[in-house]
Design a protein around this motif. Structure first.
Motif, PDB file in Angstrom:
ATOM      1  N   ILE A   1       3.861   7.338   4.717  1.00 47.75           N
ATOM      2  CA  ILE A   1       3.241   6.472   5.527  1.00 47.75           C
ATOM      3  C   ILE A   1       1.907   5.626   5.119  1.00 47.75           C
ATOM      4  CG2 ILE A   1       1.533   6.397   7.960  1.00 47.75           C
ATOM      5  CD1 ILE A   1       3.635   8.814   8.737  1.00 47.75           C
ATOM      6  N   LYS A   2       1.000   6.344   4.351  1.00 46.03           N
ATOM      7  CA  LYS A   2      -0.028   5.742   3.639  1.00 46.03           C
ATOM      8  C   LYS A   2       0.434   4.741   2.461  1.00 46.03           C
ATOM      9  CE  LYS A   2      -3.631   7.809   2.290  1.00 46.03           C
ATOM     10  NZ  LYS A   2      -4.679   8.791   1.738  1.00 46.03           N
ATOM     11  N   TRP A   3       1.281   4.621   1.914  1.00 47.13           N
ATOM     12  CA  TRP A   3       2.042   3.712   1.110  1.00 47.13           C
ATOM     13  C   TRP A   3       2.105   2.545   1.601  1.00 47.13           C
ATOM     14  CZ3 TRP A   3       5.684   0.224   0.786  1.00 47.13           C
ATOM     15  CH2 TRP A   3       5.838  -0.517  -0.378  1.00 47.13           C
ATOM     16  N   HIS A   4       2.617   2.622   2.881  1.00 44.39           N
ATOM     17  CA  HIS A   4       2.948   1.399   3.727  1.00 44.39           C
ATOM     18  C   HIS A   4       1.713   0.719   4.347  1.00 44.39           C
ATOM     19  CE1 HIS A   4       7.055   3.157   3.681  1.00 44.39           C
ATOM     20  NE2 HIS A   4       7.413   1.929   4.155  1.00 44.39           N
ATOM     21  N   SER A   5       0.686   1.523   4.895  1.00 48.25           N
ATOM     22  CA  SER A   5      -0.686   0.940   5.285  1.00 48.25           C
ATOM     23  C   SER A   5      -1.319   0.434   3.999  1.00 48.25           C
ATOM     24  CB  SER A   5      -1.284   2.053   5.936  1.00 48.25           C
ATOM     25  OG  SER A   5      -1.607   3.053   5.089  1.00 48.25           O
ATOM     26  N   GLU A   6      -1.295   1.076   2.811  1.00 51.10           N
ATOM     27  CA  GLU A   6      -1.974   0.548   1.732  1.00 51.10           C
ATOM     28  C   GLU A   6      -1.476  -0.749   1.321  1.00 51.10           C
ATOM     29  OE1 GLU A   6      -1.886   3.485  -1.168  1.00 51.10           O
ATOM     30  OE2 GLU A   6      -3.188   5.002   0.240  1.00 51.10           O
ATOM     31  N   ASN A   7      -0.070  -1.014   1.356  1.00 55.21           N
ATOM     32  CA  ASN A   7       0.576  -2.294   0.865  1.00 55.21           C
ATOM     33  C   ASN A   7       0.777  -3.344   1.969  1.00 55.21           C
ATOM     34  OD1 ASN A   7       1.270  -1.663  -2.112  1.00 55.21           O
ATOM     35  ND2 ASN A   7       1.767   0.311  -1.247  1.00 55.21           N
ATOM     36  N   ASN A   8       0.294  -3.176   3.222  1.00 52.43           N
ATOM     37  CA  ASN A   8       0.372  -4.016   4.329  1.00 52.43           C
ATOM     38  C   ASN A   8       2.069  -4.276   4.742  1.00 52.43           C
ATOM     39  OD1 ASN A   8      -2.407  -4.750   4.566  1.00 52.43           O
ATOM     40  ND2 ASN A   8      -1.995  -5.965   2.581  1.00 52.43           N
ATOM     41  N   VAL A   9       2.610  -3.226   4.619  1.00 46.04           N
ATOM     42  CA  VAL A   9       4.147  -3.306   5.145  1.00 46.04           C
ATOM     43  C   VAL A   9       4.217  -2.510   6.400  1.00 46.04           C
ATOM     44  CG1 VAL A   9       6.442  -2.541   4.464  1.00 46.04           C
ATOM     45  CG2 VAL A   9       5.076  -3.169   2.611  1.00 46.04           C
ATOM     46  N   GLU A  10       4.647  -3.131   7.482  1.00 43.25           N
ATOM     47  CA  GLU A  10       4.479  -2.537   8.758  1.00 43.25           C
ATOM     48  C   GLU A  10       5.914  -1.619   8.964  1.00 43.25           C
ATOM     49  OE1 GLU A  10       3.898  -5.144  12.034  1.00 43.25           O
ATOM     50  OE2 GLU A  10       3.215  -6.898  10.861  1.00 43.25           O
TER      51      GLU A  10
END
Length: 448
Positions: free
Chosen positions: A338-347
């Motif tokens: 989940i953190k990877w997506h928030s850090e890389n602006n992937v919804e």
């Protein structure tokens, strides 16, 4: 300076900060101008070190550069930021030949101390120290590069909220360094308009000695050429299978990772759907030799977000019970996913598979098995499950294979995939889907 620490000739760990001034020894510059640049950088470093007393355990000037050894990574990173912000202000009013640009290399690892015959203190020496110097040498002007060991330590702490630097670290690929027989991973420390330089790293290979002094006999060249042509023909035949909708291509995980790399190198506007829950997805796709998330992250970093407005999505298609049970059972890997997506602006969104049957039935060309990767304007990749086969050479380690189907833009499968994702994005934009983020994670873990 902590002299007691350096009097011990035992193995110690340190953070290595190398810096030099780009073009400071340019013969077209006056000696006075060269020395002024050195003084400015030296004074900046001295003033910053004075503000964080006893942070360094060793420092050595090398003419237009310096080596400083620290006990923690905060010191070299903050020093890099401090230097860059100050020379940026200085360069605004400086004449062109007076402007200052630096190269910085940062490494982490063990060292031994020895008498170098120059300094009163014992001088440090170690493999990671040498690596830090080598990557500084290949850095571009105002570029801050980190060794792989340094990156892994900082990034790991960042994932557990122990620092703020992880979001400013960028993978620059594998580089062959001087006197090294293996490629080394190199990373850039960069924040737009503040510090660093995130340009690609380039280096040249001098082929002249090979061309001038090596003569190859035809008996050597001909077999090599036939060998290469045969292997290239085999590769083309394999890709015919990959693009055959009725057959697909079944390959090992190492080749799977290479396919991901090739596809992401050729396209950045990516959207995907998967039937794997977060914990399982993270453990499988984020680890070698697949590295799907690593290749996607590199593609995202290459995009010019200032000039191009893009939205990136990943959809998890499964029953809610399966999703929630996975988060509870695999808390660490689910949180990292989940953190990877928030850090890389992937919804990241969840879709209950039974709720979109009316959408799925419209697109029979799509194989709803394990996942679907869609590169807009390029191609769509359908990937099946990973299968195990008996390894006759070592039955304790089975052979792993995965099946793929690749379809180019313009094909019916590509068109259906495009329409399929358009419908999912529309549902997300109208708040018809559940967003998977830290709030969702905390709600499931805390049972609220």
């Amino acid at each position: 300076m902590n002299k007691k620490r350096l009097q011990k000739k035992e193995i110690e760990d340190g953070w290595y900060f190398f810096i030099d001034i780009v073009g400071s020894s340019n013969p077209n510059l006056s000696i006075t101008c060269q020395l002024e640049k050195i003084d400015i950088i030296k004074n900046l470093i001295t003033s910053h070190l004075a503000s964080i007393k006893d942070s360094e355990i060793y420092k050595s000037f090398t003419g237009d550069g310096m080596l400083i050894v620290f006990l923690n990574y905060t010191s070299p990173l903050e020093l890099s930021i401090f230097i860059h912000k100050n020379i940026k202000e200085y360069n605004k009013t400086a004449l062109e030949n007076e402007k200052i640009f630096v190269r910085i290399g940062i490494g982490y690892g063990s060292f031994l101390s020895f008498r170098d015959g120059v300094h009163k203190e014992f001088a440090p020496w170690g493999h990671e120290l040498v690596l830090a110097r080598r990557i500084m040498d290949i850095a571009r002007p105002n570029q801050i590069l980190l060794t792989d060991f340094a990156y892994q330590k900082i990034k790991n702490d960042f994932l557990f909220d122990k620092n703020k630097y992880g979001s400013s670290l960028y993978d620059k690929g594998k580089i062959m360094l001087k006197h090294h027989n293996e490629l080394e991973n190199v990373y850039s420390f960069y924040k737009i308009d503040e510090y660093g330089n995130n340009s690609d790293i380039e280096f040249g290979i001098d082929l002249k000695p090979l061309i001038q002094y090596q003569k190859f006999e035809e008996t050597f060249i001909a077999p090599i050429q036939k060998f290469c042509e045969a292997r290239f023909g085999t590769i083309l035949e394999k890709f015919k299978d990959l693009t055959n909708p009725s057959k697909g291509l079944e390959i090992g995980l190492l080749s799977t990772g290479l396919i991901y790399q090739v596809l992401f190198e050729n396209g950045g506007d990516y959207i995907s759907a998967t039937y794997l829950p977060p914990g399982e997805y993270w453990e499988l796709q984020n680890n070698a030799p697949l590295n799907l998330l690593s290749h996607q992250e590199k593609a995202l970093r290459r995009l010019d977000h200032k000039n191009v407005a893009r939205s990136h999505f990943r959809f998890l298609i499964m029953e809610k019970e399966k999703l929630d049970n996975d988060i509870k059972a695999n808390q660490n890997s689910s949180l990292l996913f989940i953190k990877w997506h928030s850090e890389n602006n992937v919804e990241l969104y969840f879709i209950n598979s039974s709720d979109i049957n009316s959408i799925l039935i419209k697109y029979p060309k799509i194989v709803h098995n394990v996942g679907l990767g869609f590169w807009k304007g390029k191609y769509v990749l359908q990937f099946g499950p990973i299968m195990e086969y008996v390894n006759k050479k070592d039955q304790n380690h089975p052979l792993l294979r995965r099946r793929f189907w690749l379809h180019a833009t313009g094909s019916e499968t590509y068109n259906q995939s495009n329409n399929f994702f358009n419908e999912l994005v529309d549902l997300a934009s109208r708040n018809k889907l559940s967003r998977i983020d830290h709030n969702y994670y905390n709600k499931i873990i805390n049972g609220k």
